[in-house]
Design a protein around this motif. Structure first.
Motif, PDB file in Angstrom:
ATOM      1  N   ASN A 162       0.859  -1.188   0.000  1.00 15.09           N
ATOM      2  CA  ASN A 162       0.000   0.000   0.000  1.00 15.09           C
ATOM      3  C   ASN A 162       0.898   1.242   0.000  1.00 15.09           C
ATOM      4  N   LYS A 190      -0.018   4.258  -0.349  1.00 15.75           N
ATOM      5  CA  LYS A 190      -0.753   5.423   0.183  1.00 15.75           C
ATOM      6  C   LYS A 190      -0.580   6.612  -0.771  1.00 15.75           C
ATOM      7  N   HIS A 219      -9.881   0.917   4.739  1.00 13.36           N
ATOM      8  CA  HIS A 219      -8.573   1.084   5.403  1.00 13.36           C
ATOM      9  C   HIS A 219      -8.763   2.054   6.569  1.00 13.36           C
ATOM     10  N   GLU A 257      -5.641  -5.094  10.759  1.00 15.92           N
ATOM     11  CA  GLU A 257      -4.573  -4.117  10.982  1.00 15.92           C
ATOM     12  C   GLU A 257      -4.880  -3.315  12.240  1.00 15.92           C
ATOM     13  N   ALA A 284      -0.818   0.326  15.210  1.00 16.70           N
ATOM     14  CA  ALA A 284       0.469  -0.171  14.697  1.00 16.70           C
ATOM     15  C   ALA A 284       0.717   0.293  13.264  1.00 16.70           C
ATOM     16  N   ILE A 285      -0.267   0.986  12.667  1.00  9.29           N
ATOM     17  CA  ILE A 285      -0.103   1.353  11.255  1.00  9.29           C
ATOM     18  C   ILE A 285       0.816   2.566  11.121  1.00  9.29           C
ATOM     19  N   SER A 286       1.848   2.383  10.329  1.00  8.67           N
ATOM     20  CA  SER A 286       2.858   3.424  10.071  1.00  8.67           C
ATOM     21  C   SER A 286       3.384   4.040  11.359  1.00  8.67           C
ATOM     22  N   GLY A 324      -1.532  -6.631   8.867  1.00  7.46           N
ATOM     23  CA  GLY A 324      -0.851  -5.393   8.476  1.00  7.46           C
ATOM     24  C   GLY A 324      -0.619  -4.508   9.677  1.00  7.46           C
ATOM     25  N   GLY A 325       0.485  -3.772   9.645  1.00  6.46           N
ATOM     26  CA  GLY A 325       0.809  -2.842  10.738  1.00  6.46           C
ATOM     27  C   GLY A 325       2.301  -2.831  10.980  1.00  6.46           C
ATOM     28  N   SER A 326       3.002  -1.867  10.330  1.00  7.59           N
ATOM     29  CA  SER A 326       4.445  -1.694  10.489  1.00  7.59           C
ATOM     30  C   SER A 326       5.243  -2.976  10.253  1.00  7.59           C
ATOM     31  N   VAL A 327       4.820  -3.742   9.250  1.00  9.94           N
ATOM     32  CA  VAL A 327       5.596  -4.953   8.906  1.00  9.94           C
ATOM     33  C   VAL A 327       6.918  -4.518   8.285  1.00  9.94           C
ATOM     34  N   LEU A 349      -0.232  -6.989   4.572  1.00  6.12           N
ATOM     35  CA  LEU A 349      -0.482  -5.689   3.941  1.00  6.12           C
ATOM     36  C   LEU A 349       0.629  -4.776   4.452  1.00  6.12           C
ATOM     37  N   VAL A 350       1.434  -4.262   3.521  1.00  5.61           N
ATOM     38  CA  VAL A 350       2.663  -3.553   3.905  1.00  5.61           C
ATOM     39  C   VAL A 350       2.587  -2.107   3.421  1.00  5.61           C
ATOM     40  N   GLY A 351       2.771  -1.158   4.320  1.00  2.00           N
ATOM     41  CA  GLY A 351       2.734   0.259   3.967  1.00  2.00           C
ATOM     42  C   GLY A 351       4.126   0.793   3.690  1.00  2.00           C
ATOM     43  N   TRP A 352       4.694   1.537   4.654  1.00  3.32           N
ATOM     44  CA  TRP A 352       5.926   2.269   4.365  1.00  3.32           C
ATOM     45  C   TRP A 352       7.079   1.378   3.932  1.00  3.32           C
TER      46      TRP A 352
END
Ligand code: PEP
Length: 266
Positions: free
Chosen positions: A11, A13, A96, A168, A172-174, A217-220, A238-241
């Motif tokens: 993701n 973003k 999300h 998620e 813990a997200i980002s 997902g969450g800061s993986v 689910l991977v963000g940053w």
């Protein structure tokens, strides 16, 4: 039955412009190894989706929308519909936490979007998870219950086969944006996944609860991939940053493949 594949979604973003997104895809496609046990999905901004859809090799990557409006067409200035995304993306994130908490999306919006994605042949990735306050007050199970019941209302058992769930924890997200990522304890994740599968069992039966794909997902980061994927019933991430850098994301994909291989050996 859901496939045994590990599903890894990037993701991005509101990051990467058209040029950067195209370069990223070019770079990642050169280094990525296609493994039959891993499905890789990129979720860029809406602006870049169409051009990436012309560039992408669907044997390597699928594409996801980060958001869309649930009506198929009409007087909705500034919106994009699932009907317009049909053929451009194979997946779409729905609900999300940034949509729920920054843009006030309700469970009703979320449920309309799940249905719109399905009727347009797009797999919805229904995102759920509790806030820090709810976590601290032991409300995780209740939130999961309510968000699943709300988001899946009117979805039939047959339609559910197209749905992916992403658990998620919002806290813990980002978190830390790369410097000090929050790591959610494996016990917390287990508890949440049990709650998800129990609720699916309650709504759709045992078979559905075993076969639905559920992601974490969450800061993986590359360091936590193996731990999360080793938990029973965690079908992907689910991977963000950590997906914003093609090298880092490729490392995550290789680790996911190793976890899939380890699963097969068991
Ligand atoms: C997300 O955006 O869904 C996400 C999990 O982000 P991050 O990996 O940055 O926590």
């Amino acid at each position: 039955m859901a496939s045994d594949k590990k599903l890894i979604i990037a993701n991005w973003k509101m990051n990467l412009d058209m040029h950067e997104a195209s370069l990223y895809l070019h770079k990642l496609s050169k280094m990525v190894k296609v493994h039959r046990d891993t499905e890789v999905v990129l979720a860029p901004t809406s602006l870049t989706l169409q051009s990436l859809s012309l560039q992408v090799n669907l044997k390597q990557f699928k594409l996801a929308a980060q958001n869309f409006y649930w009506r198929d067409s009409g007087t909705y200035t500034g919106e994009i519909s699932a009907t317009q995304l049909r053929g451009v993306v194979q997946y779409a994130l729905v609900g999300h936490s940034e949509r729920r908490h920054i843009f006030n999306e309700s469970d009703k919006d979320v449920r309309n979007k799940v249905a719109a994605a399905i009727r347009n042949n797009i797999r919805p990735v229904l995102c759920i998870g509790e806030t820090a306050w709810e976590h601290a007050n032991n409300e995780t199970k209740d939130v999961i219950h309510d968000q699943l019941a709300g988001g899946l209302a009117n979805i039939t058992g047959e339609e559910l086969e197209k749905v992916v769930i992403a658990y998620e924890p919002v806290w813990a997200i980002s978190a830390g944006l790369g410097s000090t990522p929050v790591s959610v304890s494996l016990d917390d994740v287990k508890l949440a996944f049990n709650a998800v599968r129990n609720q699916i069992k309650h709504l759709y039966g045992q078979k559905a609860s075993e076969s639905i794909q559920v992601l974490y997902g969450g800061s993986v980061t590359g360091d936590s991939v193996a731990d999360y994927l080793s938990l029973p019933g965690v079908n992907g991430l689910l991977v963000g940053w950590a997906s914003l850098n093609a090298n880092t994301f490729n490392e995550i994909l290789e680790k996911a493949h190793k976890s899939a291989l380890a699963d097969k050996k068991e």
